[in-house]
Write a protein that holds these residues in place. Structure first.
Motif, PDB file in Angstrom:
ATOM      1  N   LYS A 196       0.843  -1.209   0.000  1.00 31.44           N
ATOM      2  CA  LYS A 196       0.000   0.000   0.000  1.00 31.44           C
ATOM      3  C   LYS A 196       0.880   1.261   0.000  1.00 31.44           C
ATOM      4  O   LYS A 196       0.585   2.247  -0.684  1.00 31.44           O
ATOM      5  N   ASP A 206      -1.851   1.120  -7.977  1.00 28.90           N
ATOM      6  CA  ASP A 206      -3.314   1.223  -8.153  1.00 28.90           C
ATOM      7  C   ASP A 206      -3.915  -0.058  -8.740  1.00 28.90           C
ATOM      8  O   ASP A 206      -5.104  -0.149  -8.987  1.00 28.90           O
ATOM      9  N   TRP A 261      -6.887   0.179   1.635  1.00 30.87           N
ATOM     10  CA  TRP A 261      -6.167   0.192   0.364  1.00 30.87           C
ATOM     11  C   TRP A 261      -7.114  -0.380  -0.686  1.00 30.87           C
ATOM     12  O   TRP A 261      -7.561  -1.511  -0.570  1.00 30.87           O
ATOM     13  N   PRO A 269      -6.991  -0.725  -4.448  1.00 29.95           N
ATOM     14  CA  PRO A 269      -6.566  -0.766  -5.859  1.00 29.95           C
ATOM     15  C   PRO A 269      -7.534  -1.637  -6.659  1.00 29.95           C
ATOM     16  O   PRO A 269      -8.422  -2.268  -6.093  1.00 29.95           O
ATOM     17  N   HIS A 316      -8.239  -4.896  -7.927  1.00 34.04           N
ATOM     18  CA  HIS A 316      -7.693  -6.107  -7.298  1.00 34.04           C
ATOM     19  C   HIS A 316      -7.988  -7.356  -8.139  1.00 34.04           C
ATOM     20  O   HIS A 316      -9.139  -7.716  -8.346  1.00 34.04           O
TER      21      HIS A 316
END
Length: 409
Positions: A229, A234, A257, A259, A261
């Motif tokens: 993180k 991203d 966090w 992003p 994923h």
């Protein structure tokens, strides 16, 4: 009796004997160690304990499916004797169990042993012994190498193909992504990483900002997540087995966090990953599948799903219906039953591999519509198609087309 009649009787008897022996030769039963007129002995190795024990249910499901096969009369009149051992996902233990199965239990072959490091540890041994290591439960690319390892065959789509599909999606949807990869430090993890790099091509070096590995002996991967993180990635590519995948999803929610994923397919089980991690924490994760999701209402009246439910009710009531590993085991065992039926009365190890390498357009009830099993003497990758999916609410939503795993780099 006159002499000519005696000669005629003797001639007729000789013809009858000749007829019996020649037709017997045509339908001669051929067996290797582990097969008889009444039984087929099959070996299996699973992590019933240790860091990958969430997969142990695969072995239990397979045992239940063979119970169903035996209750229905067996395969070509032969009952299945299924011998399954625990290796705790420890390669030295896998070697020990494989030797035990081949040399003292004298199984015909080893079916669906689990894990990349465990299977890597026994691959040379199985091929030297010429004992099939059939439909291994790992998507490592190296199981499709009929020239070097003619006795080893995979089952599910391979990891590099799966990664290339994610790479294709990233290039299209987020071409300037900063990607963080967390992967298990073994052949399984490295295979996924290679596929991602190949899929991103020339852009891999600039897009992947960190490659972080973990060991299966670590009790927790929380520290790795905190570190990733802090690097402001991203996009997160999560190459972990179920226990660690659930930890990662939980920790990401805790430290906020968020992003884009990607979670590898081997840990996409709702029952053993998404639910324990928390549905709220799991929203919008992207993965891929080739199996029907048992928790998806779209399969409510599907014939394949109904047959799966009947199997669970009758033979495996303790099985967790929403654990993707249960559907996986059910489907791969059906694939094996297809192979053994095709073997007929020639239950030699050579013929088992020959039939496994001759599957054409096989449709199984647990596979997504359009996904078929195909093999040949030069292609030991039975399933090579996938469909992307996104986690919404309490289930995975499929999107896009069925994509062939043979995606160009």
């Amino acid at each position: 009796m006159p002499a000519f009649q005696l000669r005629l009787a003797a001639f007729s008897a000789a013809v009858a004997v000749l007829g019996a022996t020649s037709s017997g030769a045509l339908a001669q039963k051929k067996y290797d160690t582990g097969a008889t007129d009444t039984e087929i002995k099959i070996g299996n190795i699973m992590p019933y304990s240790g860091p990958a024990s969430a997969y142990g249910v695969i072995g239990s499901t397979e045992a239940a499916y063979f119970k169903k096969i035996n209750a229905e009369g067996g395969i070509n009149g032969r009952k299945i004797n299924f011998v399954s051992y625990d290796d705790a996902y420890s390669p030295p233990k896998t070697v020990e169990q494989a030797r035990k199965l081949v040399e003292s239990d004298e199984v015909l072959f080893i079916f669906n042993p689990l894990g990349t490091p465990p299977n890597s540890a026994i691959q040379k041994y199985m091929n030297t012994k010429k004992v099939p290591q059939l439909f291994v439960a790992t998507g490592a690319t190296k199981w499709n190498d009929p020239k070097e390892f003619p006795w080893t065959m995979g089952w599910q789509p391979n990891y590099q193909s799966e990664s290339r599909i994610y790479a294709k999606y990233i290039l299209k949807e987020k071409p300037n992504a900063k990607i963080a990869v967390l992967y298990q430090n073994d052949d399984y993890g490295k295979d996924y990483l290679k596929g991602l790099k190949d899929g991103l091509g020339a852009k891999a070096a600039s897009m992947i900002i960190v490659e972080e590995s973990y060991e299966t002996s670590e009790p927790s991967i929380d520290g790795h997540i905190v570190k990733l993180k802090s690097l402001n990635a991203d996009v997160f590519f999560n190459v972990t087995t179920p226990k660690f995948a659930a930890q990662a999803i939980k920790k990401m929610a805790e430290i906020e966090w968020k992003p884009l994923h990607f979670l590898n397919n081997v840990s996409s089980s709702i029952g053993s990953v998404m639910k324990p991690a928390g549905f709220e924490a799991s929203q919008n994760i992207i993965s891929s599948n080739y199996l029907k999701d048992t928790s998806d209402p779209q399969w409510k009246n599907d014939a394949g799903m109904n047959a799966f439910d009947e199997f669970l009710t009758k033979y495996f009531p303790e099985g967790n219906r929403v654990d993707a590993s249960v559907m996986y085991a059910y489907t791969v065992t059906q694939g094996l039953v297809h192979v053994l039926k095709a073997c007929g009365d020639d239950l030699t190890r050579e013929n088992v591999m020959k039939q496994a390498a001759s599957i054409k357009g096989l449709e199984l009830g647990g596979l997504l519509p359009g996904i078929k099993v195909n093999t040949s003497a030069t292609d030991f990758a039975p399933i090579s198609q996938l469909q992307l999916m996104k986690f919404k609410g309490e289930k995975w939503d499929l999107f896009g087309d069925i994509i062939s795993g043979d995606v160009g780099g």
